[in-house]
Design a protein around this motif. Structure first.
Motif, PDB file in Angstrom:
ATOM      1  N   ASP A   1       0.710  -1.203  -0.035  1.00 49.54           N
ATOM      2  CA  ASP A   1       0.032   0.207  -0.014  1.00 49.54           C
ATOM      3  C   ASP A   1       0.958   1.364  -0.070  1.00 49.54           C
ATOM      4  O   ASP A   1       0.273   2.273   0.298  1.00 49.54           O
ATOM      5  CB  ASP A   1      -0.971   0.059   1.239  1.00 49.54           C
ATOM      6  N   LEU A   2       2.016   1.129  -0.040  1.00 47.73           N
ATOM      7  CA  LEU A   2       3.102   2.272   0.336  1.00 47.73           C
ATOM      8  C   LEU A   2       2.703   3.217   1.386  1.00 47.73           C
ATOM      9  O   LEU A   2       2.458   4.377   1.054  1.00 47.73           O
ATOM     10  CB  LEU A   2       3.144   2.891  -1.167  1.00 47.73           C
ATOM     11  N   ASP A   3       2.458   2.618   2.424  1.00 54.06           N
ATOM     12  CA  ASP A   3       2.316   3.557   3.743  1.00 54.06           C
ATOM     13  C   ASP A   3       2.989   2.618   4.819  1.00 54.06           C
ATOM     14  O   ASP A   3       3.285   1.526   4.700  1.00 54.06           O
ATOM     15  CB  ASP A   3       0.611   3.604   3.910  1.00 54.06           C
ATOM     16  N   CYS A   4       3.124   3.341   5.807  1.00 55.70           N
ATOM     17  CA  CYS A   4       3.502   2.903   7.220  1.00 55.70           C
ATOM     18  C   CYS A   4       2.791   3.624   8.299  1.00 55.70           C
ATOM     19  O   CYS A   4       2.041   4.664   8.226  1.00 55.70           O
ATOM     20  CB  CYS A   4       5.047   3.245   7.298  1.00 55.70           C
ATOM     21  N   VAL A   5       2.698   3.003   9.681  1.00 57.61           N
ATOM     22  CA  VAL A   5       2.062   3.588  10.824  1.00 57.61           C
ATOM     23  C   VAL A   5       3.056   3.534  11.562  1.00 57.61           C
ATOM     24  O   VAL A   5       3.879   2.654  11.996  1.00 57.61           O
ATOM     25  CB  VAL A   5       0.940   2.369  11.223  1.00 57.61           C
ATOM     26  N   ILE A   6       3.278   4.781  12.277  1.00 56.26           N
ATOM     27  CA  ILE A   6       4.408   5.053  13.031  1.00 56.26           C
ATOM     28  C   ILE A   6       3.870   5.865  14.343  1.00 56.26           C
ATOM     29  O   ILE A   6       2.941   6.451  14.348  1.00 56.26           O
ATOM     30  CB  ILE A   6       5.479   6.118  12.204  1.00 56.26           C
ATOM     31  N   GLU A   7       4.598   5.986  15.519  1.00 55.71           N
ATOM     32  CA  GLU A   7       4.595   6.927  16.559  1.00 55.71           C
ATOM     33  C   GLU A   7       5.157   8.183  16.324  1.00 55.71           C
ATOM     34  O   GLU A   7       5.921   8.350  15.493  1.00 55.71           O
ATOM     35  CB  GLU A   7       5.036   6.144  17.801  1.00 55.71           C
ATOM     36  N   PRO A   8       4.623   9.201  16.911  1.00 50.99           N
ATOM     37  CA  PRO A   8       5.154  10.741  16.473  1.00 50.99           C
ATOM     38  C   PRO A   8       6.529  11.013  16.758  1.00 50.99           C
ATOM     39  O   PRO A   8       7.306  11.986  16.098  1.00 50.99           O
ATOM     40  CB  PRO A   8       4.099  11.620  17.252  1.00 50.99           C
TER      41      PRO A   8
END
Lengths: 468, 468
Positions: B114-121
């Motif tokens: 999906d060409l995305d990532c989920v990260i913390e700030p």
């Protein structure tokens, strides 16, 4: 809900119409039933809910004047572009005036060096591109219908080449907006980027006339590509189409359009235009760039497609041949009449992460079969966005029920896959019921608090997006 | 404004700190003066305004708990990433707690398809790209500093390759945000596009911690280009640089970076790193694509540059040679110490339509000379965004006055050219005074009404963006 059912006071509304008529005359404040019904037109199974009157402003100042009159009488105001919206955005469930931007359709400036233009909201995308032709620039967003740019901004429209050029949120630089209190704001300057405070531009884009009335747009333009190649490619399965799209995007090919037609949609096109295409899932592609780069992109795409069992990939850079190859895609919408003459067409619109797209489409096809509904599929596959066209015999209550249930399950399936209930059509009336499931009550409360902050009397397109 | 000058009640603030300490312990609620002052650090001429305490949360739930405690005591909360912001964003003019996201720095998921990532700030952009390296993907936004992604979203950061990849507004898909009432929202799903209601993602991006606290980000990623070419090109004038940039963009070359250094900035780099470059305006370029396409782009750029009297254009696709060619750009920030040892560096940040850029830079250079201030210029010229680095002897009151006046005129000049007072640094405290001139009172009132709707007690980063 008929007009008489609303809590809005009928006498106030008549007073508002009288005041508007005094200000603008009978030619520009129209109460003829046919005109009113046309302005509450919907392309869905939502009932027609006409406004009490239709007003035709000619300037931002006139829009301000109309809003002030309406605010005084708590008269709802529904913005109207060309009426091509699909979820009941232009219906007037609480009555009120339809504010038709037909006469505000000028190109005010083209800044070729800055790749932007300033326009009025009533101009359509085709008329704008006609105007721009000699400048070497174009406005890339293409939702299919020849919609007004104001309407496209209001619904955050996108369409076939969003995969390369983004959606309206990416192509609006600034808006002039008349607020519910009659004041006018500019949401941004013409600079290409800014960090100067809250992003009012993006807040207004997609707000469907519920937070303000767009009276001017500054749009980002793109250079007309030196070369365009286009082509079509058959595949053994929808899954192979999706995997090819993922691999193409991951490989960095800056594809301009990548459209899926499922086998039934191809069949409809064959029926409609006698194209003789193989009735299998197909991708329709377009590449923009220099002569050398579109050739390179096309060749690479063909190699990727072959890895997933697709092909042969027929492509060309000649405009007339491209048009011929893309004929089926161009015919897709109309061709569905051929598939089931007399049926009503109802559009759906979900969008999921592309990694879930094959699964979502495949499960949906099985559901379509089990539901005994005829529903060809087209998809803006590079974005994970696809549409069923439900072909429904509206006189068959059981079929209508099955079609609606199918449509509901489609949204639930998309939401369960981290998707959205609407990729590009907007909420209007039709998708309100899904927003809590999609956003959760706290986010929905934030939206409601913004709406109340900007439109405390709820006169701007009431009954849309939020059930207030 | 010292802490004791604020209207916030000191006893309440001590009670809030006591409650936070009880919940999180002394190791995570720090009141040591050095730590507090470091968290109110500014890279401008704004005074240091330290918070009363610094808290280090480890999860969204902890941020909610902190916000609830602070809300109960009307304790201001200032979000803190790495402290690299430039307009006093992290100062605590009304006291309160600095909420340092240092410990929330994990990559939660990478969705390569999906060409995305989920990260913390709290993770920085360099750490994220290090993590992504093996995936073939990268996060393109590069503001120079190794800022935290949460901070970059909060300030709507951009930098050198925004001309191709956009700014943070274009590269954040969704945010998890803790509101002033302690509730948590997700601003969007992971689908690439949506029309489902108000764009809360873009409302939060650039809101500088005044509307909510970002505790998780879903970011759009890009494929690491197969080939990169880079190079440098001298020009006879800033105007020739700007005209070349305009023609390059208009021609459709998808340039990845196009950076201007004025003659003084080149001189600074020569002084600092003994580069021996001609001390004339220069452009630093980077092109991303396939081997064939970056070669084609580079050659075409060279031809365009020559038309405007620029060149020779030296370019290469070899990484080590590119680094060498780009050495001056990499040294630009540090090199200014060499230009005037001991001076304080103060950054400016305006952005104008690119058609006005040459005029804006040229007039500014004349103003710099007339003001007798040393101020080299770098510009993200493809976006019309440029920075002076004012090199100021802070012990010379007259010079400080002249530098501040120069800086004010720069903003006024940009605004007069339909530009913005900040292209990418944000408002913080430093740019508040310009917002009314830029947006007008009605638009500013809309921003204020949104702030009041979402944070009625004004506990989230008070005194930033809006003078409430």
């Amino acid at each position: 809900m008929a007009i008489s059912d609303t809590s809005r006071d009928a006498a106030s509304r008549q007073a508002a119409i009288a005041a508007l008529t005094e200000a603008f005359g009978h030619n520009r404040v129209v109460t003829a039933q046919a005109v009113r019904e046309q302005h509450g037109n919907t392309v869905t199974w939502l009932p027609n809910e006409p406004p009490d009157a239709v007003v035709f402003p000619q300037s931002t100042e006139e829009v301000q004047q109309i809003v002030r009159i309406c605010a005084q009488h708590k008269m709802p105001i529904v913005a109207f572009g060309t009426g091509s919206s699909l979820e009941g955005h232009i219906n007037a469930p609480a009555g009120g005036v339809s504010l038709d931007f037909r006469d505000m359709n000028k190109v005010l400036a083209v800044h070729a060096e800055d790749l932007d233009c300033v326009i009025e909201p009533g101009i359509t995308r085709k008329a704008l591109n006609e105007h721009l032709r000699d400048s070497g620039l174009f406005f890339p967003i293409d939702p299919g219908a020849d919609a007004s740019l104001g309407g496209m901004a209001a619904t955050r429209a996108s369409g076939t080449n969003a995969v390369r050029y983004g959606t309206m949120k990416d192509n609006v630089l600034a808006l002039k907006v008349v607020l519910a209190n009659g004041e006018v704001i500019d949401t941004a300057r013409r600079a290409k980027k800014t960090s100067a405070g809250y992003d009012l531009t993006r807040l207004m884009v997609g707000s469907e006339g519920t937070l303000g009335l767009i009276t001017q747009l500054t749009l980002k333009l793109s250079g007309i590509p030196e070369a365009i190649s286009g082509g079509i490619c058959p595949f053994p399965s929808v899954e192979a189409c999706c995997n090819t799209a993922i691999a193409t995007i991951q490989s960095g090919i800056p594809i301009a359009r990548i459209e899926l037609l499922d086998a039934l949609q191809v069949r409809a096109c064959n029926l409609h235009a006698k194209l003789g295409l193989p009735e299998v899932p197909m991708l329709f592609l377009e590449f923009h760039g220099t002569e050398a780069s579109v050739a390179e992109q096309s060749e690479r795409f063909g190699e990727i497609a072959a890895e997933f069992g697709g092909g042969p990939f027929s492509w060309t850079t000649r405009a007339e041949d491209r048009t011929k190859l893309w004929e089926a895609r161009h015919h897709a919408a109309l061709s569905n009449f051929a598939l089931r003459p007399g049926a009503q067409m109802v559009a759906t619109d979900v969008c999921v992460p592309i990694s879930r797209l094959a699964e979502c489409v495949t499960e949906t096809q099985a559901d379509i079969a089990a539901s005994r509904i005829m529903a060809p599929i087209v998809g803006h596959i590079g974005d994970g966005n696809f549409h069923l066209t439900l072909l429904v015999d509206m006189s068959d209550a059981d079929e209508v029920k099955r079609a609606k249930a199918l449509s509901e399950r489609l949204v639930e399936r998309a939401l369960a896959m981290d998707g959205t209930c609407t990729g590009e059509h907007g909420v209007g009336q039709g998708k309100i019921k899904y927003l809590e499931a999609e956003h959760g009550p706290a986010a929905l409360a934030v939206m409601a608090s913004i709406k109340r902050a900007l439109d405390p009397e709820n006169i701007l397109n009431p009954g849309k997006i939020l059930a207030l």
